[in-house]
Write a protein that holds these residues in place. Structure first.
Motif, PDB file in Angstrom:
ATOM      1  N   LYS A 143      -3.080 -20.465 -10.602  1.00  0.00           N
ATOM      2  CA  LYS A 143      -3.748 -19.753  -9.523  1.00  0.00           C
ATOM      3  C   LYS A 143      -3.950 -17.941 -10.090  1.00  0.00           C
ATOM      4  N   TYR A 144      -5.088 -17.005 -10.552  1.00  0.00           N
ATOM      5  CA  TYR A 144      -4.440 -16.129 -11.279  1.00  0.00           C
ATOM      6  C   TYR A 144      -5.445 -15.122  -9.924  1.00  0.00           C
ATOM      7  N   PHE A 145      -4.523 -14.175  -9.963  1.00  0.00           N
ATOM      8  CA  PHE A 145      -5.440 -12.921  -8.857  1.00  0.00           C
ATOM      9  C   PHE A 145      -5.272 -11.656  -9.209  1.00  0.00           C
ATOM     10  N   VAL A 146      -6.380 -10.683  -9.351  1.00  0.00           N
ATOM     11  CA  VAL A 146      -6.195  -9.345  -9.945  1.00  0.00           C
ATOM     12  C   VAL A 146      -6.246  -8.885  -8.268  1.00  0.00           C
ATOM     13  N   LEU A 147      -5.733  -7.180  -8.351  1.00  0.00           N
ATOM     14  CA  LEU A 147      -5.563  -6.785  -7.275  1.00  0.00           C
ATOM     15  C   LEU A 147      -6.542  -5.556  -7.069  1.00  0.00           C
ATOM     16  N   ASN A 148      -8.054  -6.165  -6.435  1.00  0.00           N
ATOM     17  CA  ASN A 148      -8.340  -4.651  -6.139  1.00  0.00           C
ATOM     18  C   ASN A 148      -8.240  -3.349  -4.957  1.00  0.00           C
ATOM     19  N   ARG A 149      -8.362  -2.831  -5.423  1.00  0.00           N
ATOM     20  CA  ARG A 149      -7.880  -1.349  -4.467  1.00  0.00           C
ATOM     21  C   ARG A 149      -9.253  -0.542  -4.036  1.00  0.00           C
ATOM     22  N   PHE A 150     -10.144  -1.014  -4.414  1.00  0.00           N
ATOM     23  CA  PHE A 150     -11.599  -0.346  -3.826  1.00  0.00           C
ATOM     24  C   PHE A 150     -12.113  -0.719  -3.087  1.00  0.00           C
ATOM     25  N   ALA A 165       0.711  -0.996  -0.442  1.00  0.00           N
ATOM     26  CA  ALA A 165       0.217  -0.072   0.740  1.00  0.00           C
ATOM     27  C   ALA A 165       0.923   1.297   0.487  1.00  0.00           C
ATOM     28  N   ARG A 166       1.568   1.187   0.500  1.00  0.00           N
ATOM     29  CA  ARG A 166       2.426   2.152   0.953  1.00  0.00           C
ATOM     30  C   ARG A 166       3.428   2.926  -0.617  1.00  0.00           C
ATOM     31  N   THR A 167       3.702   1.727  -1.076  1.00  0.00           N
ATOM     32  CA  THR A 167       4.695   1.171  -2.633  1.00  0.00           C
ATOM     33  C   THR A 167       3.592   2.390  -3.503  1.00  0.00           C
ATOM     34  N   LEU A 168       1.738   1.784  -3.777  1.00  0.00           N
ATOM     35  CA  LEU A 168       0.960   2.287  -4.597  1.00  0.00           C
ATOM     36  C   LEU A 168       1.446   3.341  -4.445  1.00  0.00           C
ATOM     37  N   TYR A 169       1.161   3.826  -2.824  1.00  0.00           N
ATOM     38  CA  TYR A 169       1.047   4.854  -2.659  1.00  0.00           C
ATOM     39  C   TYR A 169       1.795   6.641  -2.708  1.00  0.00           C
ATOM     40  N   VAL A 170       3.485   6.525  -2.807  1.00  0.00           N
ATOM     41  CA  VAL A 170       4.262   6.800  -3.250  1.00  0.00           C
ATOM     42  C   VAL A 170       4.456   6.987  -4.578  1.00  0.00           C
ATOM     43  N   ALA A 228       1.612   8.452   7.114  1.00  0.00           N
ATOM     44  CA  ALA A 228       0.583   7.730   8.366  1.00  0.00           C
ATOM     45  C   ALA A 228      -0.394   8.128   7.955  1.00  0.00           C
ATOM     46  N   ASP A 229      -1.449   8.830   7.258  1.00  0.00           N
ATOM     47  CA  ASP A 229      -2.987   8.664   7.037  1.00  0.00           C
ATOM     48  C   ASP A 229      -3.668   8.383   6.273  1.00  0.00           C
ATOM     49  N   CYS A 230      -2.442   7.554   5.405  1.00  0.00           N
ATOM     50  CA  CYS A 230      -3.321   6.667   3.982  1.00  0.00           C
ATOM     51  C   CYS A 230      -3.214   5.444   4.599  1.00  0.00           C
ATOM     52  N   VAL A 231      -1.974   5.432   4.496  1.00  0.00           N
ATOM     53  CA  VAL A 231      -1.300   3.877   4.958  1.00  0.00           C
ATOM     54  C   VAL A 231      -2.438   2.711   5.091  1.00  0.00           C
ATOM     55  N   PRO A 232      -2.500   3.283   6.195  1.00  0.00           N
ATOM     56  CA  PRO A 232      -3.758   2.031   6.606  1.00  0.00           C
ATOM     57  C   PRO A 232      -4.966   1.731   6.091  1.00  0.00           C
ATOM     58  N   GLU A 233      -5.466   2.860   5.525  1.00  0.00           N
ATOM     59  CA  GLU A 233      -6.885   2.969   5.011  1.00  0.00           C
ATOM     60  C   GLU A 233      -7.161   2.154   3.597  1.00  0.00           C
ATOM     61  N   SER A 247      -4.484   0.241   2.685  1.00  0.00           N
ATOM     62  CA  SER A 247      -3.947  -0.935   2.720  1.00  0.00           C
ATOM     63  C   SER A 247      -5.165  -2.157   3.285  1.00  0.00           C
ATOM     64  N   GLU A 248      -6.110  -1.557   4.209  1.00  0.00           N
ATOM     65  CA  GLU A 248      -7.648  -2.349   4.436  1.00  0.00           C
ATOM     66  C   GLU A 248      -8.507  -2.988   2.989  1.00  0.00           C
ATOM     67  N   ARG A 249      -7.942  -1.680   2.237  1.00  0.00           N
ATOM     68  CA  ARG A 249      -9.424  -1.831   0.908  1.00  0.00           C
ATOM     69  C   ARG A 249      -8.545  -2.558  -0.254  1.00  0.00           C
ATOM     70  N   LEU A 250      -7.876  -3.099  -0.369  1.00  0.00           N
ATOM     71  CA  LEU A 250      -6.131  -3.988  -1.141  1.00  0.00           C
ATOM     72  C   LEU A 250      -7.375  -5.249  -1.053  1.00  0.00           C
TER      73      LEU A 250
END
Length: 120
Positions: free
Chosen positions: A113-120, A9-14, A81-86, A88-91
């Motif tokens: 197995k094939y997966f898709v990342l859902n960010r929302f 999540a941190r990497t996505l945000y950066v 610090a504000d955004c990553v926890p939220e 991360s929970e949505r991933l």
């Protein structure tokens, strides 16, 4: 898993930061990671940070004022610090193996197995 999820999540945000901020932050983060690898102890790491200040190196590299670099990094750290926890929970990983098999996009007998990342 939570730590890996938070790091992702941190990497996505950066990566979503505007170009100048992202470049400065990633530059400093890379220097800090390199110093951390060199350090023998936490005290040694702090000594290396003082001697080889990532802020000063970034200021020189980007031809910017040290104060501006410092404030940029502090702002980004606060945002993280504000955004990553939220975030991360949505991933969520959603398995799409059966859908891909039905559409003939992967081998039906394949064990993968094939997966898709859902960010929302």
């Amino acid at each position: 898993m939570s730590e890996a999820r938070d790091q992702f999540a941190r990497t996505l945000y950066v990566q979503s930061l505007p170009e100048p901020d992202r470049n400065v932050y990633q530059y400093i983060d890379r220097i800090e990671a390199d110093l951390e690898e060199l350090a023998l102890t936490q005290t040694h790491y702090l000594q290396l940070l003082r001697r080889q200040s990532p802020i000063k190196q970034a200021a020189k590299h980007f031809n910017m004022n040290e104060k501006v670099i410092y404030e940029t990094v502090q702002r980004i750290e606060a945002e993280l610090a504000d955004c990553v926890p939220e975030l991360s929970e949505r991933l969520e990983l959603v398995e799409f193996t059966d859908v891909l098999k039905l559409k003939g996009l992967c081998d039906a007998g394949d064990e993968k197995k094939y997966f898709v990342l859902n960010r929302f």
